[in-house]
Design a protein around this motif. Sequence first.
Motif, short mmCIF file in Angstrom:
data_model
loop_
_atom_site.label_atom_id
_atom_site.label_comp_id
_atom_site.label_asym_id
_atom_site.label_seq_id
_atom_site.Cartn_x
_atom_site.Cartn_y
_atom_site.Cartn_z
N ALA A 38 0.83 -1.21 0.00
CA ALA A 38 0.00 0.00 0.00
C ALA A 38 0.86 1.26 0.00
O ALA A 38 0.58 2.22 -0.73
CB ALA A 38 -0.95 0.00 1.19
N THR A 39 1.93 1.27 0.80
CA THR A 39 2.79 2.45 0.82
C THR A 39 3.51 2.61 -0.52
O THR A 39 3.71 3.74 -0.98
CB THR A 39 3.80 2.42 1.99
N VAL A 60 9.22 13.08 -3.01
CA VAL A 60 8.06 12.52 -2.32
C VAL A 60 8.46 11.13 -1.84
O VAL A 60 9.22 10.42 -2.51
CB VAL A 60 6.81 12.46 -3.22
N GLY A 61 7.99 10.75 -0.66
CA GLY A 61 8.29 9.43 -0.13
C GLY A 61 7.21 8.99 0.83
O GLY A 61 6.62 9.81 1.55
N VAL A 62 6.93 7.69 0.84
CA VAL A 62 5.90 7.12 1.70
C VAL A 62 6.48 5.87 2.36
O VAL A 62 7.15 5.08 1.70
CB VAL A 62 4.64 6.70 0.90
N GLY A 63 6.23 5.70 3.66
CA GLY A 63 6.73 4.50 4.30
C GLY A 63 6.14 4.30 5.69
O GLY A 63 5.61 5.22 6.30
N LEU A 64 6.26 3.06 6.17
CA LEU A 64 5.83 2.69 7.52
C LEU A 64 7.03 2.77 8.45
O LEU A 64 8.09 2.24 8.13
CB LEU A 64 5.26 1.26 7.53
N ILE A 76 2.48 5.62 9.48
CA ILE A 76 2.81 5.76 8.07
C ILE A 76 3.05 7.24 7.81
O ILE A 76 2.26 8.08 8.24
CB ILE A 76 1.67 5.23 7.18
N GLN A 77 4.15 7.54 7.14
CA GLN A 77 4.47 8.93 6.84
C GLN A 77 4.52 9.16 5.34
O GLN A 77 5.02 8.32 4.59
CB GLN A 77 5.84 9.32 7.42
N GLN A 165 -7.14 -1.78 -1.04
CA GLN A 165 -8.21 -0.86 -0.66
C GLN A 165 -8.54 -1.02 0.82
O GLN A 165 -8.71 -0.03 1.55
CB GLN A 165 -9.46 -1.10 -1.51
N ASP A 166 -8.59 -2.26 1.29
CA ASP A 166 -8.85 -2.52 2.71
C ASP A 166 -7.75 -1.93 3.60
O ASP A 166 -8.03 -1.38 4.67
CB ASP A 166 -8.97 -4.02 2.97
N VAL A 167 -6.50 -2.03 3.15
CA VAL A 167 -5.39 -1.46 3.91
C VAL A 167 -5.53 0.06 3.98
O VAL A 167 -5.33 0.66 5.04
CB VAL A 167 -4.03 -1.86 3.29
N PHE A 168 -5.88 0.69 2.88
CA PHE A 168 -6.05 2.15 2.89
C PHE A 168 -7.17 2.57 3.83
O PHE A 168 -7.07 3.57 4.52
CB PHE A 168 -6.27 2.69 1.48
N LYS A 169 -8.24 1.80 3.86
CA LYS A 169 -9.34 2.12 4.78
C LYS A 169 -8.91 1.95 6.24
O LYS A 169 -9.26 2.77 7.09
CB LYS A 169 -10.54 1.21 4.51
N LYS A 170 -8.16 0.90 6.51
CA LYS A 170 -7.78 0.58 7.89
C LYS A 170 -6.64 1.44 8.42
O LYS A 170 -6.68 1.88 9.57
CB LYS A 170 -7.39 -0.90 7.97
#
Length: 189
Positions: A38-39, A60-64, A76-77, A165-170
């Motif tokens: 997801a990230t 840009v960067g995304v991670g847990l 998550i940032q 999608q479930d991960v994004f919701k949760k």
Amino acid sequence: ATEKATVRAGREPRGQTVISYFADPSIDPMEQEQIIAATTVLDIALRDILREDLGQTYNVGVGLSQPLPQRGEGHIQIRFGAAPENIESMTARVMTEIKRLQQEGPSVDLTNRAKEAARRSYELALKQNTYWLGRLQSAVTLGSNAEEILKRGERIDAVTPQTLQDVFKKYFPAERSTVVTLMPAATAG
């Protein structure tokens, strides 16, 4: 509600924003894999949107970030930098994209791009002694089965647009998020 803060410091002519979501998943390998995917999906989507569509961002960067084995501090940032006048609109665009991923899930193409990135990274890592040492140390520390190291390919294959999608919701709850922006200090003209 989303907590927001703006700090004015420094003279570099760019702003930086960090959007954080509380996320403290279990150490279950499949759950961890889904969050990694997801990230990666969000990272790819934001690079496409912010760099190509808007042409504004420097990075840009995304991670847990999750200091295991302790629990309770995972998050998550999403980090990005841009010209100060564009930070607000970019932040809004990031939030819009997260909401879209929660409502619609990622496309099959975007999901496959994330899975392919994970496969390449995993195949490369398997050739590195440092990866094996780190993973084996984690297995001992967390009391997990070291054989899981060899099963990551199966976990990557199991990722789908619906699971993401479930991960994004949760794990991207708007009510448990913070937005912190660093803007350059005003300089005397």
